[in-house]
Design a protein around this motif. Structure first.
Motif, PDB file in Angstrom:
ATOM      1  N   ARG A  80     -34.480  43.329   2.458  1.00 44.20           N
ATOM      2  CA  ARG A  80     -35.317  44.170   1.592  1.00 44.20           C
ATOM      3  C   ARG A  80     -34.668  44.333   0.225  1.00 44.20           C
ATOM      4  NH1 ARG A  80     -37.416  49.302   4.888  1.00 44.20           N
ATOM      5  NH2 ARG A  80     -38.633  49.614   3.005  1.00 44.20           N
ATOM      6  N   LEU A  81     -33.362  44.516   0.201  1.00 41.97           N
ATOM      7  CA  LEU A  81     -32.668  44.623  -1.082  1.00 41.97           C
ATOM      8  C   LEU A  81     -32.747  43.304  -1.840  1.00 41.97           C
ATOM      9  CD1 LEU A  81     -29.506  46.664  -0.047  1.00 41.97           C
ATOM     10  CD2 LEU A  81     -31.300  47.395  -1.626  1.00 41.97           C
ATOM     11  N   GLU A  82     -32.511  42.204  -1.142  1.00 44.44           N
ATOM     12  CA  GLU A  82     -32.534  40.885  -1.780  1.00 44.44           C
ATOM     13  C   GLU A  82     -33.919  40.541  -2.331  1.00 44.44           C
ATOM     14  OE1 GLU A  82     -31.024  38.640   1.496  1.00 44.44           O
ATOM     15  OE2 GLU A  82     -28.937  39.128   1.019  1.00 44.44           O
ATOM     16  N   ALA A  83     -34.967  41.102  -1.733  1.00 41.52           N
ATOM     17  CA  ALA A  83     -36.335  40.838  -2.186  1.00 41.52           C
ATOM     18  C   ALA A  83     -36.667  41.600  -3.469  1.00 41.52           C
ATOM     19  CB  ALA A  83     -37.328  41.207  -1.090  1.00 41.52           C
ATOM     20  N   ALA A  84     -35.879  42.614  -3.798  1.00 37.97           N
ATOM     21  CA  ALA A  84     -36.128  43.407  -5.009  1.00 37.97           C
ATOM     22  C   ALA A  84     -35.814  42.568  -6.240  1.00 37.97           C
ATOM     23  CB  ALA A  84     -35.279  44.676  -4.997  1.00 37.97           C
ATOM     24  N   SER A  85     -36.743  42.534  -7.164  1.00 38.42           N
ATOM     25  CA  SER A  85     -36.579  41.752  -8.393  1.00 38.42           C
ATOM     26  C   SER A  85     -35.309  42.164  -9.127  1.00 38.42           C
ATOM     27  CB  SER A  85     -37.796  41.977  -9.293  1.00 38.42           C
ATOM     28  OG  SER A  85     -37.610  41.361 -10.531  1.00 38.42           O
ATOM     29  N   GLY A  86     -34.431  41.200  -9.384  1.00 38.03           N
ATOM     30  CA  GLY A  86     -33.213  41.473 -10.151  1.00 38.03           C
ATOM     31  C   GLY A  86     -32.031  41.928  -9.333  1.00 38.03           C
ATOM     32  N   PHE A  87     -32.196  42.107  -7.999  1.00 35.14           N
ATOM     33  CA  PHE A  87     -31.079  42.577  -7.187  1.00 35.14           C
ATOM     34  C   PHE A  87     -30.030  41.490  -7.031  1.00 35.14           C
ATOM     35  CE2 PHE A  87     -28.744  43.030  -3.243  1.00 35.14           C
ATOM     36  CZ  PHE A  87     -28.233  44.303  -3.402  1.00 35.14           C
ATOM     37  N   SER A  88     -28.772  41.884  -7.036  1.00 33.29           N
ATOM     38  CA  SER A  88     -27.655  40.976  -6.818  1.00 33.29           C
ATOM     39  C   SER A  88     -26.586  41.710  -6.028  1.00 33.29           C
ATOM     40  CB  SER A  88     -27.080  40.524  -8.165  1.00 33.29           C
ATOM     41  OG  SER A  88     -25.859  39.851  -7.971  1.00 33.29           O
ATOM     42  N   TRP A  89     -25.954  40.990  -5.120  1.00 32.11           N
ATOM     43  CA  TRP A  89     -24.837  41.580  -4.386  1.00 32.11           C
ATOM     44  C   TRP A  89     -23.607  41.682  -5.282  1.00 32.11           C
ATOM     45  CZ3 TRP A  89     -25.848  44.228  -0.297  1.00 32.11           C
ATOM     46  CH2 TRP A  89     -26.909  43.892   0.518  1.00 32.11           C
ATOM     47  N   ASP A  90     -23.541  40.865  -6.305  1.00 33.54           N
ATOM     48  CA  ASP A  90     -22.392  40.859  -7.218  1.00 33.54           C
ATOM     49  C   ASP A  90     -22.881  40.778  -8.669  1.00 33.54           C
ATOM     50  OD1 ASP A  90     -19.878  40.671  -8.360  1.00 33.54           O
ATOM     51  OD2 ASP A  90     -19.551  38.600  -7.743  1.00 33.54           O
ATOM     52  N   PRO A  91     -23.442  41.874  -9.200  1.00 37.37           N
ATOM     53  CA  PRO A  91     -24.015  41.811 -10.546  1.00 37.37           C
ATOM     54  C   PRO A  91     -22.995  41.475 -11.634  1.00 37.37           C
ATOM     55  CG  PRO A  91     -24.020  44.074  -9.729  1.00 37.37           C
ATOM     56  CD  PRO A  91     -23.593  43.191  -8.598  1.00 37.37           C
ATOM     57  N   LEU A  92     -21.779  41.955 -11.509  1.00 36.32           N
ATOM     58  CA  LEU A  92     -20.769  41.641 -12.523  1.00 36.32           C
ATOM     59  C   LEU A  92     -20.363  40.175 -12.453  1.00 36.32           C
ATOM     60  CD1 LEU A  92     -18.496  44.826 -12.389  1.00 36.32           C
ATOM     61  CD2 LEU A  92     -20.258  44.242 -14.058  1.00 36.32           C
ATOM     62  N   GLY A  93     -20.206  39.665 -11.251  1.00 34.93           N
ATOM     63  CA  GLY A  93     -19.884  38.250 -11.072  1.00 34.93           C
ATOM     64  C   GLY A  93     -21.001  37.349 -11.587  1.00 34.93           C
ATOM     65  N   ASP A  94     -22.245  37.746 -11.327  1.00 35.65           N
ATOM     66  CA  ASP A  94     -23.387  36.968 -11.811  1.00 35.65           C
ATOM     67  C   ASP A  94     -23.447  36.984 -13.337  1.00 35.65           C
ATOM     68  OD1 ASP A  94     -24.027  36.456  -9.197  1.00 35.65           O
ATOM     69  OD2 ASP A  94     -25.699  37.883  -9.110  1.00 35.65           O
ATOM     70  N   ALA A  95     -23.185  38.140 -13.925  1.00 34.52           N
ATOM     71  CA  ALA A  95     -23.192  38.242 -15.388  1.00 34.52           C
ATOM     72  C   ALA A  95     -22.075  37.376 -15.974  1.00 34.52           C
ATOM     73  CB  ALA A  95     -23.025  39.696 -15.827  1.00 34.52           C
ATOM     74  N   TRP A  96     -20.900  37.401 -15.343  1.00 36.28           N
ATOM     75  CA  TRP A  96     -19.771  36.586 -15.803  1.00 36.28           C
ATOM     76  C   TRP A  96     -20.133  35.107 -15.759  1.00 36.28           C
ATOM     77  CZ3 TRP A  96     -15.352  37.023 -18.340  1.00 36.28           C
ATOM     78  CH2 TRP A  96     -14.438  35.988 -18.261  1.00 36.28           C
ATOM     79  N   SER A  97     -20.709  34.666 -14.634  1.00 35.55           N
ATOM     80  CA  SER A  97     -21.100  33.262 -14.482  1.00 35.55           C
ATOM     81  C   SER A  97     -22.134  32.853 -15.533  1.00 35.55           C
ATOM     82  CB  SER A  97     -21.665  33.020 -13.082  1.00 35.55           C
ATOM     83  OG  SER A  97     -20.663  33.223 -12.112  1.00 35.55           O
ATOM     84  N   ALA A  98     -23.078  33.742 -15.813  1.00 37.87           N
ATOM     85  CA  ALA A  98     -24.100  33.442 -16.824  1.00 37.87           C
ATOM     86  C   ALA A  98     -23.467  33.294 -18.205  1.00 37.87           C
ATOM     87  CB  ALA A  98     -25.169  34.534 -16.837  1.00 37.87           C
ATOM     88  N   HIS A  99     -22.500  34.146 -18.523  1.00 35.00           N
ATOM     89  CA  HIS A  99     -21.823  34.058 -19.824  1.00 35.00           C
ATOM     90  C   HIS A  99     -21.004  32.766 -19.931  1.00 35.00           C
ATOM     91  CE1 HIS A  99     -23.152  37.873 -21.290  1.00 35.00           C
ATOM     92  NE2 HIS A  99     -22.598  38.533 -20.297  1.00 35.00           N
ATOM     93  N   ILE A 100     -20.347  32.387 -18.844  1.00 35.47           N
ATOM     94  CA  ILE A 100     -19.578  31.137 -18.842  1.00 35.47           C
ATOM     95  C   ILE A 100     -20.519  29.952 -19.039  1.00 35.47           C
ATOM     96  CG2 ILE A 100     -18.183  29.582 -17.402  1.00 35.47           C
ATOM     97  CD1 ILE A 100     -16.600  31.929 -18.553  1.00 35.47           C
TER      98      ILE A 100
END
Length: 99
Positions: A54-74
């Motif tokens: 249910r959490l994963e189905a929520a638009s924009g949810f991430s288990w690791d938002p900081l890690g995802d943001a870091w990867s996007a910046h890289i």
């Protein structure tokens, strides 16, 4: 329906907590939901598979938002470097890698 799911449906985005904002700028309900999401991320193993989905189905949810943001910046940085034709550092540290 979870409060988080209701928030996503209403705002078409997941709840974000910004620790840099003074606490008086955040409404209490938003702050509580953000803290709840933080706890659920931290205690993922204690959630049922259904709760995780249910959490994963929520638009924009991430288990690791900081890690995802870091990867996007890289990824953005690498795209910029390639567009400029600048050599990239090698993974091994010996020489440079050219694309």
């Amino acid at each position: 329906m979870l409060r988080v799911e209701q928030f996503v449906l209403k705002n078409d985005d997941i709840l974000h907590h910004n620790a840099r904002l003074p606490s008086d700028m955040l409404d209490k309900q938003t702050e509580q939901m953000a803290e709840s999401l933080k706890r659920q991320r931290r205690d993922r193993a204690s959630l049922t598979v259904s709760q995780q989905r249910r959490l994963e189905a929520a638009s924009g949810f991430s288990w690791d938002p900081l890690g995802d943001a870091w990867s996007a910046h890289i990824a953005d940085w690498l795209t910029w470097r390639v567009a400029l034709g600048v050599a990239l550092p090698s993974v091994s540290g010996h020489g440079v890698m050219r694309l």
